[in-house]
Design an enzyme around this catalytic site. Sequence first.
Site, PDB file in Angstrom:
ATOM      1  N   CYS A  57       0.710  -1.258   0.016  1.00  0.00           N
ATOM      2  CA  CYS A  57      -0.092  -0.023  -0.038  1.00  0.00           C
ATOM      3  C   CYS A  57       0.893   1.251   0.016  1.00  0.00           C
ATOM      4  O   CYS A  57       1.410   1.666  -0.862  1.00  0.00           O
ATOM      5  CB  CYS A  57      -1.001   0.041   1.066  1.00  0.00           C
ATOM      6  SG  CYS A  57      -2.413   0.900   0.909  1.00  0.00           S
ATOM      7  N   HIS A  59      -3.567  -6.069   1.257  1.00  0.00           N
ATOM      8  CA  HIS A  59      -3.401  -6.238   2.568  1.00  0.00           C
ATOM      9  C   HIS A  59      -4.453  -6.890   3.531  1.00  0.00           C
ATOM     10  O   HIS A  59      -5.272  -7.491   2.858  1.00  0.00           O
ATOM     11  CB  HIS A  59      -3.019  -4.844   3.494  1.00  0.00           C
ATOM     12  CG  HIS A  59      -4.043  -3.552   3.235  1.00  0.00           C
ATOM     13  ND1 HIS A  59      -5.264  -3.572   3.705  1.00  0.00           N
ATOM     14  CD2 HIS A  59      -4.015  -2.722   2.185  1.00  0.00           C
ATOM     15  CE1 HIS A  59      -5.701  -2.479   3.463  1.00  0.00           C
ATOM     16  NE2 HIS A  59      -4.991  -2.034   2.507  1.00  0.00           N
TER      17      HIS A  59
END
Length: 250
Positions: A93, A194
């Site tokens: 991310c 994630h």
Amino acid sequence: MKVVVGHLYPDYLNIYADRGNIAVLERRAAWRGIEFDYRTITVGDPLRPGEHDLLYVGGGQDREQALIAPDLAARGGAVREAAEAGAVVLAVCGGYQLLGRFYRDRAGVELPGVGLFDHHTIAGERRMIGDVLLECELEPGRPRTLAGFENHAGRTVLGPGVAPLGRVVAGFGNDGESGYEGCRRGRAIGTYLHGPLLPRNPWFADWLLAQAVAHRTGAEPPELERLPDDFESEAHRVAAERAKSRGGRF
């Protein structure tokens, strides 16, 4: 066998179960008798190319990214040198965004990137949130799926000829338009997945671990002993089905 893992900025980039991903690597190494030497690297700490077999960069919000971006960019040469010498890199991310050429936030402020990946990211108005499923092929002839969760407003645009991590089966991916997610350069992986990533995808954790061992030994990646991954496989199945319920976007 032994692997040395460097976790960059765990005190800043830590909002997406990043310590959980590290814990998965540590336990899967221990179950196979592989020594796991875990080291944290934060602002001002040295980063010496060749010292680590795997570098991990987690996710953070814009404020945290802005705080560490100059320090991380200053280490760009060391990070690139480590990756080019065969070290494993996993960036998730915010870390994925900062390992590109630059990240431009919603206010138009441009944060410098490391330049390991040939991509750039520009923050959009709408967040892309939800379960996501990818098809990827890290080893020729062995297609697999990755299941995770995405939550990002950044639109990441890959440069010409850059290999994505995988093709989006369901979800948004890099930009909500291209049909691709993440980025790969040798043993370096960047992704928006994630939630956390590695507990749901044990095969991917083992791929990272085997590649890190190969960097340490200078040999081919070992065939790791299989583990009873019943719970992990069920977590992957549930996440994959939840992603598919969103419907394929590409």
